[in-house]
Design a protein around this motif. Structure first.
Motif, mmCIF file in Angstrom:
data_model
loop_
_atom_site.group_PDB
_atom_site.id
_atom_site.type_symbol
_atom_site.label_atom_id
_atom_site.label_comp_id
_atom_site.label_asym_id
_atom_site.label_seq_id
_atom_site.Cartn_x
_atom_site.Cartn_y
_atom_site.Cartn_z
ATOM 1 N N ARG A 8 -2.741 -9.759 1.249
ATOM 2 C CA ARG A 8 -3.139 -8.355 1.339
ATOM 3 C C ARG A 8 -2.950 -7.882 2.784
ATOM 4 O O ARG A 8 -3.882 -7.440 3.461
ATOM 5 N N GLY A 9 -1.711 -7.988 3.249
ATOM 6 C CA GLY A 9 -1.385 -7.580 4.607
ATOM 7 C C GLY A 9 -0.984 -6.118 4.681
ATOM 8 O O GLY A 9 -1.074 -5.368 3.701
ATOM 9 N N VAL A 10 -0.513 -5.709 5.845
ATOM 10 C CA VAL A 10 -0.153 -4.311 6.092
ATOM 11 C C VAL A 10 0.941 -3.840 5.143
ATOM 12 O O VAL A 10 0.814 -2.796 4.491
ATOM 13 N N ILE A 11 2.025 -4.621 5.052
ATOM 14 C CA ILE A 11 3.170 -4.212 4.232
ATOM 15 C C ILE A 11 2.798 -4.234 2.753
ATOM 16 O O ILE A 11 3.029 -3.258 2.016
ATOM 17 N N HIS A 41 -12.347 -3.107 -1.705
ATOM 18 C CA HIS A 41 -11.630 -1.904 -1.293
ATOM 19 C C HIS A 41 -11.128 -2.066 0.136
ATOM 20 O O HIS A 41 -11.540 -2.975 0.860
ATOM 21 N N ILE A 42 -10.234 -1.174 0.535
ATOM 22 C CA ILE A 42 -9.745 -1.135 1.906
ATOM 23 C C ILE A 42 -9.606 0.326 2.316
ATOM 24 O O ILE A 42 -9.211 1.177 1.510
ATOM 25 N N GLU A 43 -9.979 0.626 3.550
ATOM 26 C CA GLU A 43 -9.873 1.985 4.065
ATOM 27 C C GLU A 43 -8.433 2.234 4.526
ATOM 28 O O GLU A 43 -7.896 1.459 5.314
ATOM 29 N N ILE A 133 -4.108 -3.888 10.617
ATOM 30 C CA ILE A 133 -5.387 -3.871 9.910
ATOM 31 C C ILE A 133 -6.450 -4.441 10.829
ATOM 32 O O ILE A 133 -6.268 -5.515 11.423
ATOM 33 N N ALA A 134 -7.564 -3.725 10.946
ATOM 34 C CA ALA A 134 -8.709 -4.209 11.720
ATOM 35 C C ALA A 134 -9.982 -3.693 11.060
ATOM 36 O O ALA A 134 -10.059 -2.513 10.685
ATOM 37 N N ASN A 272 -1.452 -4.573 15.714
ATOM 38 C CA ASN A 272 -2.404 -5.388 16.472
ATOM 39 C C ASN A 272 -2.174 -6.888 16.260
ATOM 40 O O ASN A 272 -3.070 -7.700 16.460
ATOM 41 N N SER A 273 -0.957 -7.244 15.835
ATOM 42 C CA SER A 273 -0.644 -8.653 15.603
ATOM 43 C C SER A 273 -0.307 -9.351 16.918
ATOM 44 O O SER A 273 -0.072 -8.701 17.940
#
Length: 314
Positions: A8-11, A41-43, A133-134, A272-273
């Motif tokens: 469930r990464g950025v891409i 959930h994710i914002e 993601i943070a 932010n990686s």
């Protein structure tokens, strides 16, 4: 289609959202313990550039699994490059004959990068997206364009299914004839950018220095013998970064490609990686080939020394 995203990464998150909006069923495979950590959930705070430039802000419910199954029409893998061998190994035992889209940066040759998976079950592509993601908040965005390899013998059906999927979500496909060379060139470009990121301290800091991209061009020139020794064919990425004079290249990137407010610039500012893996892989290959890479090697060695000092101070 019923689609499983590996991680469930950025891409993965951004394209999964787009596919769900288009009426597809999307789910995520995550490592044990991550389901509770991530939550349900994710914002989202991301730019959608398929039809103009729209800012999406919502709390999106996601379905996560900690077990991997083959009950899907397609599995999409987009992970950090260093995680790819582990991901491929797991898929080889759990995915069965489910078609796989490898939506990833790759430095190995394509066949060995997916072993022990069958080449006829895998299609290679590359996203037009970025961000970070943070604290369970994704900031990023995606362009209308994605990159997909032209069908190989045996992958025509899978390619067509992947094509239909992206087109159903209003993405446009740029077909790549020689995906191997394209990925090698792109990986080298990432290593060139990472070299400057290590010097500046972060991806956002890269954008605050006018000469950063001029130096990226110099780093690409340094890596050209490595790409040539590997048999990579020149494409627009390599020609752009190695033929344009550094000063003009810096102006082109700062004023046009990464102009203030542009999505490519935001992708870097939100990133932010940690940098370093692409450099380490290219430097390792150059040493095998006996090709000197003084600037990349110095940047990588300095970063390793800083890490060692930080570890001692912990």
């Amino acid at each position: 289609m019923r689609i499983l995203f590996f991680g469930r990464g950025v891409i993965s998150t951004q394209y999964a959202w787009a596919f769900e909006q288009a009426g597809h069923t999307v789910e995520f495979y995550v490592r044990k313990g991550r389901k509770e950590t991530y939550g349900s959930h994710i914002e989202l705070e991301m730019w959608d550039a398929r039809k103009g430039k729209q800012l999406i802000k919502e709390s999106w419910n996601v379905k996560l699994h900690e077990e991997l199954s083959s009950n899907y029409d397609l599995i999409i893998v987009s992970v950090n490059t260093e995680q790819l061998p582990e991901a491929v190994q797991l898929l080889s035992t759990a995915a069965g004959n489910t078609p796989i889209l490898l939506f990833n940066n790759i430095w190995q040759d394509l066949k060995s990068s997916i072993a022990p998976l069958c080449m006829n079950h895998v299609v290679f592509g590359f996203p037009g997206a970025g961000g970070g993601i943070a604290d369970n908040r994704l900031r990023g965005g995606f362009l209308k364009m994605i990159f997909l390899e032209k069908p190989r013998a045996g992958t025509e059906y899978i390619n067509n299914q992947v094509k239909k999927l992206f087109e159903s979500a209003h993405f446009k496909i740029s077909w790549i004839r020689d995906m191997q060379s394209w990925l090698w060139n792109h990986f080298a470009m990432n290593a060139a950018i990472e070299t400057e990121v290590l010097k500046r301290g972060s991806f956002p800091a890269l954008m605050n220095h006018r000469d950063s991209f001029a130096k990226v061009g110099k780093h690409m020139r340094e890596m050209t013998p490595v790409l040539k020794a590997r048999g990579a064919k020149r494409d627009m990425i390599l020609l752009l970064l190695t033929k344009i004079p550094p000063v003009l290249l810096g102006t082109l990137f700062n004023k046009v490609i990464f102009a203030k407010g542009s999505l490519p610039r935001l992708f870097i500012e939100y990133n932010n990686s940690k940098a370093g893996f692409a450099i380490s892989e290219v430097v390792r290959e150059a040493k095998k080939l006996g090709i000197p890479l003084p600037h990349l090697t110095m940047a990588f060695d300095n970063s390793q020394q800083h890490k060692a000092i930080e570890n001692l101070n912990l």
